[in-house]
Design an enzyme around this catalytic site. Structure first.
Site: not given
Ligand SMILES: NC(=O)c1ccc[n+]([C@@H]2O[C@H](COP(=O)([O-])OP(=O)(O)OC[C@H]3O[C@@H](n4cnc5c(N)ncnc54)[C@H](O)[C@@H]3O)[C@@H](O)[C@H]2O)c1
Ligand SMILES: O=C(O)C[C@H](O)C(=O)O
Length: 328
Positions: A13, A15, A98, A129-130, A159, A187
């Site tokens: 759900a 972004q 992060r 990803v998280g 990256d 990361h």
């Molecule tokens: N590795 C990367 O390159 C990279 C890039 C961008 C974002 N991210 C990370 O990805 C994650 C998500 O980003 P986003 O912008 O979609 O965030 P967001 O807040 O828009 O969405 C996160 C979703 O996860 C849900 N959530 C929380 N806990 C949960 C659980 N236990 N089980 C299932 N769902 C759960 C939330 O309800 C929400 O809908 C963040 O940690 C962000 O930092 C990583």
């Molecule tokens: O930088 C962040 O916290 C989000 C994500 O990991 C990114 O690289 O864009």
């Protein structure tokens, strides 16, 4: 057509989810001949949003989408999955690193690792990803001792893509012509984008860039800080580019990397490049037959050797914080 591949997506759900699901359902990850069964997981507080996403998926009438279900139970979401993309976690906001998310998010990945261990297919491919992605992937992997460690990976592809684009812009050449980029390590802002091996049309890019100041003064910090810059500009962390990177990562892992090229994946270290086992670290990898292999024996620029090790040390520090989430 082959039977549907089961794909679980957590944080559906959120972004990133909103950019990711529709592209996967359209065939961008598994191709136009492969049907997909989507299992969407989010927390109960996001049920209404997830219902809306489900309605929109239905309204697209995707020919490849065999079925889609929503749940807040990871046991249901991960049951017999072939692929799991673990996005669900808190994103950082302006001013945070992060790793500040470790305690908030680490717990999610220990729970989900345990459940994947019980119910996912034994050859399931799992992408975390998280954030902080490397350590979260490590937590999930350690909590899933019955699944092969090589099933777990962390996303450094964003990256990698950022580095490719910056280099293409500098050279005024299409990104598709560039090969052999790598972003080493975590990361995080200690990651090391390294263009010393990169080629364009089989020529080393270093023969074309007569500008060392650009590399250390612009290229490296721009890639390292890109996530923070996007947060500053959008007020939200990268979403469409992250979803795109997740699709790239999975597609290459499943179908293989291009000839004479590699990609960056966060994978369990095997001791290559002086990075001891016991972390999930960004390495250059080639993929074939659904498996990745770390590219070996590259000559590391002398000034980069310590920097590669700093990424490892940072990962160990992160592990200290979440030590209680690792089976002892
Ligand atoms: N590795 C990367 O390159 C990279 C890039 C961008 C974002 N991210 C990370 O990805 C994650 C998500 O980003 P986003 O912008 O979609 O965030 P967001 O807040 O828009 O969405 C996160 C979703 O996860 C849900 N959530 C929380 N806990 C949960 C659980 N236990 N089980 C299932 N769902 C759960 C939330 O309800 C929400 O809908 C963040 O940690 C962000 O930092 C990583
Ligand atoms: O930088 C962040 O916290 C989000 C994500 O990991 C990114 O690289 O864009």
């Amino acid at each position: 057509m082959p039977s549907p591949i089961r794909v679980a997506i957590t944080g559906a759900a959120g972004q990133i989810g909103y950019s990711l699901l529709f592209r996967i359902a359209a065939g961008d990850m598994l191709g136009s001949d492969q049907t997909i069964s989507l299992r969407l997981l989010d927390i109960p507080a996001s049920t209404s949003v997830l219902n809306g996403v489900l309605m929109e998926l239905q309204d697209c009438a995707f020919p490849l989408l065999a079925d889609v279900s929503i749940t807040h139970d990871p046991v249901v979401a991960f049951d017999q999955v072939d692929l799991a993309i673990l996005v669900g976690a808190r994103p950082r906001s302006k001013g945070m690193e992060r790793k500040d998310l470790l305690t908030a998010n680490g717990e999610i990945f220990s729970t989900q690792g345990k459940i994947l261990n019980q119910v996912a297919k034994r050859d399931a491919k799992i992408l975390v990803v998280g954030n902080p992605a490397n350590t979260n992937a490590y937590i999930a992997m350690k909590n899933a001792p019955d699944l092969p460690a090589e099933n777990f990976s962390a996303m450094l592809r964003l990256d990698h893509n950022r580095a490719l684009s910056q280099l293409a812009m500098k050279l005024g050449r299409p990104v598709a012509q560039i090969r052999k980029m790598v972003v080493w390590g975590n990361h995080s802002s200690t990651q090391l984008p390294d263009l010393y091996h990169a080629e364009i049309n089989k020529n080393h890019v270093m023969q074309l860039i007569d500008d060392p100041a650009w590399i250390e003064g612009f290229f490296v910090p721009t890639v390292q800080q890109r996530g923070a810059k996007v947060i500053e500009a959008r007020g939200l962390s990268s979403a469409a580019s992250a979803a795109n990177a997740a699709i790239n990562h999975m597609r290459d892992w499943i179908f293989g990397t291009r000839q004479d090229d590699w990609v960056t994946m966060g994978v369990p270290s095997d001791g290559s490049y002086g990075i001891p086992e016991g972390v999930i670290y960004g390495f250059p990898v080639t993929c074939a037959g659904g498996k990745y292999s770390i590219v070996k024996e590259l000559d590391i620029h002398p000034a980069y050797r310590d920097k590669l090790y700093s990424g490892y040390q940072e990962l160990l520090e992160e592990q200290q914080v979440i030590n209680h989430l690792l089976p002892q």
